[in-house]
Design a protein around this motif. Structure first.
Motif, mmCIF file in Angstrom:
data_model
loop_
_atom_site.group_PDB
_atom_site.id
_atom_site.type_symbol
_atom_site.label_atom_id
_atom_site.label_comp_id
_atom_site.label_asym_id
_atom_site.label_seq_id
_atom_site.Cartn_x
_atom_site.Cartn_y
_atom_site.Cartn_z
ATOM 1 N N ARG A 29 0.831 -1.211 0.000
ATOM 2 C CA ARG A 29 0.000 0.000 0.000
ATOM 3 C C ARG A 29 0.861 1.255 0.000
ATOM 4 N NH1 ARG A 29 -5.500 -0.972 3.515
ATOM 5 N NH2 ARG A 29 -6.237 -2.748 2.306
ATOM 6 N N LEU A 30 1.968 1.220 0.748
ATOM 7 C CA LEU A 30 2.890 2.362 0.734
ATOM 8 C C LEU A 30 3.373 2.630 -0.686
ATOM 9 C CD1 LEU A 30 5.071 1.572 3.885
ATOM 10 C CD2 LEU A 30 3.524 3.519 3.609
ATOM 11 N N LYS A 31 3.776 1.576 -1.363
ATOM 12 C CA LYS A 31 4.271 1.708 -2.733
ATOM 13 C C LYS A 31 3.171 2.242 -3.652
ATOM 14 C CE LYS A 31 6.232 -0.939 -6.530
ATOM 15 N NZ LYS A 31 6.498 -2.261 -7.068
ATOM 16 N N SER A 32 1.969 1.723 -3.479
ATOM 17 C CA SER A 32 0.853 2.150 -4.314
ATOM 18 C C SER A 32 0.555 3.637 -4.128
ATOM 19 C CB SER A 32 -0.384 1.317 -3.965
ATOM 20 O OG SER A 32 -1.525 1.814 -4.610
ATOM 21 N N TYR A 33 0.498 4.091 -2.872
ATOM 22 C CA TYR A 33 0.249 5.511 -2.614
ATOM 23 C C TYR A 33 1.395 6.371 -3.139
ATOM 24 C CZ TYR A 33 -3.846 4.696 0.328
ATOM 25 O OH TYR A 33 -5.079 4.347 0.786
ATOM 26 N N ARG A 34 2.621 5.896 -2.973
ATOM 27 C CA ARG A 34 3.774 6.654 -3.461
ATOM 28 C C ARG A 34 3.662 6.858 -4.960
ATOM 29 N NH1 ARG A 34 7.749 3.253 -2.411
ATOM 30 N NH2 ARG A 34 7.727 3.743 -0.202
ATOM 31 N N GLU A 35 3.321 5.778 -5.679
ATOM 32 C CA GLU A 35 3.214 5.863 -7.136
ATOM 33 C C GLU A 35 1.991 6.651 -7.576
ATOM 34 O OE1 GLU A 35 3.270 1.750 -8.238
ATOM 35 O OE2 GLU A 35 5.438 1.572 -7.958
ATOM 36 N N LYS A 36 0.879 6.450 -6.884
ATOM 37 C CA LYS A 36 -0.380 7.082 -7.284
ATOM 38 C C LYS A 36 -0.389 8.586 -7.020
ATOM 39 C CE LYS A 36 -5.361 6.433 -6.675
ATOM 40 N NZ LYS A 36 -6.383 5.631 -6.016
ATOM 41 N N PHE A 37 0.153 8.991 -5.857
ATOM 42 C CA PHE A 37 0.072 10.393 -5.469
ATOM 43 C C PHE A 37 1.410 11.126 -5.521
ATOM 44 C CE2 PHE A 37 -3.408 8.277 -3.112
ATOM 45 C CZ PHE A 37 -4.476 8.911 -3.732
ATOM 46 N N GLY A 38 2.489 10.408 -5.815
ATOM 47 C CA GLY A 38 3.793 11.043 -5.896
ATOM 48 C C GLY A 38 4.298 11.565 -4.560
ATOM 49 N N ILE A 39 3.883 10.929 -3.489
ATOM 50 C CA ILE A 39 4.278 11.340 -2.144
ATOM 51 C C ILE A 39 5.491 10.513 -1.715
ATOM 52 C CG2 ILE A 39 3.572 11.455 0.275
ATOM 53 C CD1 ILE A 39 0.666 11.677 -0.766
ATOM 54 N N ASP A 40 6.513 11.182 -1.206
ATOM 55 C CA ASP A 40 7.700 10.473 -0.747
ATOM 56 C C ASP A 40 7.845 10.480 0.768
ATOM 57 O OD1 ASP A 40 8.723 9.574 -3.207
ATOM 58 O OD2 ASP A 40 9.571 11.552 -3.617
ATOM 59 N N SER B 185 0.556 7.366 7.401
ATOM 60 C CA SER B 185 -0.729 7.887 7.878
ATOM 61 C C SER B 185 -1.862 7.513 6.929
ATOM 62 C CB SER B 185 -0.668 9.414 8.026
ATOM 63 O OG SER B 185 0.255 9.761 9.017
ATOM 64 N N MET B 186 -1.598 7.624 5.636
ATOM 65 C CA MET B 186 -2.615 7.262 4.644
ATOM 66 C C MET B 186 -2.946 5.778 4.710
ATOM 67 S SD MET B 186 -1.258 9.601 1.479
ATOM 68 C CE MET B 186 -2.535 9.129 0.314
ATOM 69 N N VAL B 187 -1.932 4.944 4.884
ATOM 70 C CA VAL B 187 -2.153 3.502 4.986
ATOM 71 C C VAL B 187 -2.949 3.184 6.250
ATOM 72 C CG1 VAL B 187 -1.018 1.263 5.308
ATOM 73 C CG2 VAL B 187 -0.179 2.850 3.573
ATOM 74 N N ALA B 188 -2.604 3.832 7.369
ATOM 75 C CA ALA B 188 -3.337 3.612 8.621
ATOM 76 C C ALA B 188 -4.798 4.024 8.465
ATOM 77 C CB ALA B 188 -2.684 4.383 9.761
ATOM 78 N N PHE B 189 -5.020 5.181 7.853
ATOM 79 C CA PHE B 189 -6.384 5.661 7.626
ATOM 80 C C PHE B 189 -7.162 4.679 6.756
ATOM 81 C CE2 PHE B 189 -9.531 8.151 5.277
ATOM 82 C CZ PHE B 189 -10.212 8.746 6.327
ATOM 83 N N ASP B 190 -6.537 4.229 5.686
ATOM 84 C CA ASP B 190 -7.154 3.270 4.775
ATOM 85 C C ASP B 190 -7.512 1.972 5.506
ATOM 86 O OD1 ASP B 190 -8.002 2.512 2.160
ATOM 87 O OD2 ASP B 190 -6.131 1.397 1.885
ATOM 88 N N ALA B 191 -6.620 1.522 6.382
ATOM 89 C CA ALA B 191 -6.869 0.285 7.129
ATOM 90 C C ALA B 191 -8.070 0.433 8.058
ATOM 91 C CB ALA B 191 -5.631 -0.115 7.923
ATOM 92 N N ILE B 192 -8.200 1.584 8.706
ATOM 93 C CA ILE B 192 -9.329 1.806 9.617
ATOM 94 C C ILE B 192 -10.637 1.885 8.830
ATOM 95 C CG2 ILE B 192 -10.366 3.430 11.259
ATOM 96 C CD1 ILE B 192 -8.026 1.756 12.376
ATOM 97 N N VAL B 193 -10.617 2.559 7.695
ATOM 98 C CA VAL B 193 -11.823 2.629 6.851
ATOM 99 C C VAL B 193 -12.233 1.215 6.419
ATOM 100 C CG1 VAL B 193 -12.725 3.433 4.632
ATOM 101 C CG2 VAL B 193 -11.430 5.000 6.087
ATOM 102 N N ASP B 194 -11.251 0.403 6.013
ATOM 103 C CA ASP B 194 -11.536 -0.983 5.641
ATOM 104 C C ASP B 194 -12.146 -1.747 6.807
ATOM 105 O OD1 ASP B 194 -10.540 -0.575 3.109
ATOM 106 O OD2 ASP B 194 -8.653 -1.656 3.448
#
Length: 94
Positions: free
Chosen positions: A37-48, A55-64
């Motif tokens: 998921r980290l890799k996916s967000y990095r590629e999708k949003f260009g965030i390093d 934080s995004m992965v944690a948020f995504d996990a809680i929503v799931d």
């Protein structure tokens, strides 16, 4: 229960932990999923920034998790309603 000392690498950092032998595979899969998921967000949003990514992965996990809990609650209610219907049918035949 046997415990194992393992290391899980998340976002280029190793985390030593002690887990029950029967939980090792689940813990390793969780680490792998986090990294994917980290890799996916990095590629999708260009965030390093790793903190932002984590934080995004944690948020995504809680929503799931909320979604899973809502589905379980819905399933519980459905099963309860079916049991009540069956109970009603049984009571009618007695």
């Amino acid at each position: 229960m046997r415990e194992l000392s393992i290391k899980i690498k998340i976002a280029d950092r190793e985390y030593p932990m002690t887990v029950k032998a029967e939980e090792e595979e689940r813990v390793r899969r969780a680490g792998k999923l986090i990294n994917e998921r980290l890799k996916s967000y990095r590629e999708k949003f260009g965030i390093d920034d790793k903190q932002d990514l984590l934080s995004m992965v944690a948020f995504d996990a809680i929503v799931d998790r909320f979604g899973v809990e809502e589905n379980l609650q819905s399933n519980d209610e459905s099963v309860l309603n079916k049991i009540k219907s069956i109970e009603h049918l049984i009571n009618q035949t007695i």
